[in-house]
Design an enzyme around this catalytic site. Sequence first.
Site, PDB file in Angstrom:
ATOM      1  N   TYR A  73       0.851  -1.192   0.000  1.00  0.00           N
ATOM      2  CA  TYR A  73       0.000   0.000   0.000  1.00  0.00           C
ATOM      3  C   TYR A  73       0.883   1.236   0.000  1.00  0.00           C
ATOM      4  CZ  TYR A  73      -3.419   3.494   1.482  1.00  0.00           C
ATOM      5  OH  TYR A  73      -4.217   4.610   1.555  1.00  0.00           O
TER       6      TYR A  73
ATOM      7  N   ASP B 181       9.410   2.597   0.090  1.00  0.00           N
ATOM      8  CA  ASP B 181       8.340   3.263   0.818  1.00  0.00           C
ATOM      9  C   ASP B 181       8.475   2.853   2.285  1.00  0.00           C
ATOM     10  OD1 ASP B 181       6.117   4.273   1.971  1.00  0.00           O
ATOM     11  OD2 ASP B 181       4.671   3.369   0.596  1.00  0.00           O
TER      12      ASP B 181
ATOM     13  N   LYS C 209       4.877   7.884   8.967  1.00  0.00           N
ATOM     14  CA  LYS C 209       4.184   7.558  10.215  1.00  0.00           C
ATOM     15  C   LYS C 209       5.007   7.803  11.483  1.00  0.00           C
ATOM     16  CE  LYS C 209       0.559   4.734   8.215  1.00  0.00           C
ATOM     17  NZ  LYS C 209       0.670   4.029   6.943  1.00  0.00           N
TER      18      LYS C 209
HETATM   19  C1  LIG Z   1       0.051   4.492   5.560  1.00  0.00           C
HETATM   20  C2  LIG Z   1       0.906   4.253   4.379  1.00  0.00           C
HETATM   21  C3  LIG Z   1       0.971   5.154   3.308  1.00  0.00           C
HETATM   22  C4  LIG Z   1       0.036   6.324   3.201  1.00  0.00           C
HETATM   23  O1  LIG Z   1       0.263   7.254   4.182  1.00  0.00           O
HETATM   24  P1  LIG Z   1      -0.898   8.334   4.531  1.00  0.00           P
HETATM   25  O2  LIG Z   1      -0.250   9.248   5.498  1.00  0.00           O
HETATM   26  O3  LIG Z   1      -2.033   7.554   5.092  1.00  0.00           O
HETATM   27  O4  LIG Z   1      -1.233   8.989   3.239  1.00  0.00           O
HETATM   28  C5  LIG Z   1       1.898   4.947   2.327  1.00  0.00           C
HETATM   29  N1  LIG Z   1       2.725   3.883   2.371  1.00  0.00           N
HETATM   30  C6  LIG Z   1       2.682   2.979   3.358  1.00  0.00           C
HETATM   31  C7  LIG Z   1       3.652   1.850   3.364  1.00  0.00           C
HETATM   32  C8  LIG Z   1       1.748   3.128   4.387  1.00  0.00           C
HETATM   33  O5  LIG Z   1       1.660   2.191   5.335  1.00  0.00           O
END
Ligand SMILES: *Cc1c(COP(=O)(O)O)cnc(C)c1O
Length: 425
Positions: free
Chosen positions: A139, A233, A261
């Site tokens: 994701y 990512d 995060k």
């Molecule tokens: C949560 C997440 C995103 C998106 O981040 P948001 O702040 O919710 O837009 C992108 N990549 C990964 C791996 C994530 O877990």
Amino acid sequence: MSNSKKLFNSAKKVIPSGVNSPVRYFEPYPFFTKKANGAYIWNADNKRLIDFCNGYGALLLGHRRKEIIDSVSKQLSRGTLYCTPTESEIELSKLIIGNFPSIDKVRLMNTGGEATMTAIRLARGYTKKKKIIKFEGCYHGAHDSVLVKAGSGSAHNGISVSDGGLDEVSKNTLVVQYNNIEDLEKTINKNKDIAGVIVEPILANMGLILPEKNFLHDLRKITKQNNIPLIFDEVVTGFRVAPGGAQEHFGIKPDITTMAKALSNGFTIAAVGGKKEIMDLLSPGGKVYQASTFAGNPISVAAAISSIKTINKLKNKLYSKLEKYNLLFSTALDDMATDMKIPHQINFTASMFQIFFTNKPVTNYETSKNANGKKFNKLFQSLLKQGVFIAPSQFEVVFLSDAHTESDLNKTLDAYHTALKSVKK
Ligand SMILES: *Cc1c(COP(=O)(O)O)cnc(C)c1O
């Protein structure tokens, strides 16, 4: 009627489905939160829950961590938004670069999705190519290029998972199987127009799926040989699995990194970093456009500086403690489920774990999908009843934080024991 139910009924009238992000909803209705502190969250009915959702991994140091609250309070007295450069942005950038040797320069933004959108645009601007390769189940946020599922047949052309998402966009995203380096090689050999490969180095959005031995190293080797920028990512893994993210953990240098995060332990901030020659393509100096009003806002920057400094100071005391707790917990849970003769898998690393109800190892999208979601839901509901809050989906991850005590973890293990009985029924 519980306060949460009353609030949910009111929320539904003014907020689509009553929630501001889809995963927050669960049957029959989500609990509403009043406050949080340390390892705990209190719902609208004043029930205290041990929090293992932890802002989907953001709260590595726990809710309302003193160092961070102090820095943010100090900044509040000096203003909340300037939209001019500040000295603290330099300080934060240096801290990020110090922790991530693959990063020469970094641009701050607000959300993970914004960061991956920018990373992909940078890769396209740098290579002057079009197609992006992503891995099935990873994701990367809620924008068109990455909100895709695998198309049928061997072409792997992505189709949008969302109404309103354009297939014209998602067809430029090629989807390959996670942990399948042959699939990647085939796709690269068949397509000459590849601008970048984006991957979650540890897949934390299909439950928890670990990269198999050599997968990430092979991925780095192949992308380098083909001059394709590799995007890590690290929105979940950055600062969570090590001060320098999964790339430190595995000893790999991607070309572009996204993080969000755990960067600020609970404030709105994200970042894209990478090699100088790629990062300098960003506007206004370069021709890859990226902009945001709230980017580098002083509140989030203060939180991130304080968060990284705290993490760097604690270093092994933090990471090895969480790792030890996780090992003990996951092993105990594994034994418990085995004793109860419940078919299951437990994947764990650093401060993250997930249980799957299946007898097959979970190594990719398909094997994760095939695990018994109904059983997981029973587990979730039972844990919640017992005062343990994990993310309400099999496809999320259980996150430990520095605020969890041994006593919290023992109580949680007992709760899992009771919950597993309801899974078995
Ligand atoms: C949560 C997440 C995103 C998106 O981040 P948001 O702040 O919710 O837009 C992108 N990549 C990964 C791996 C994530 O877990």
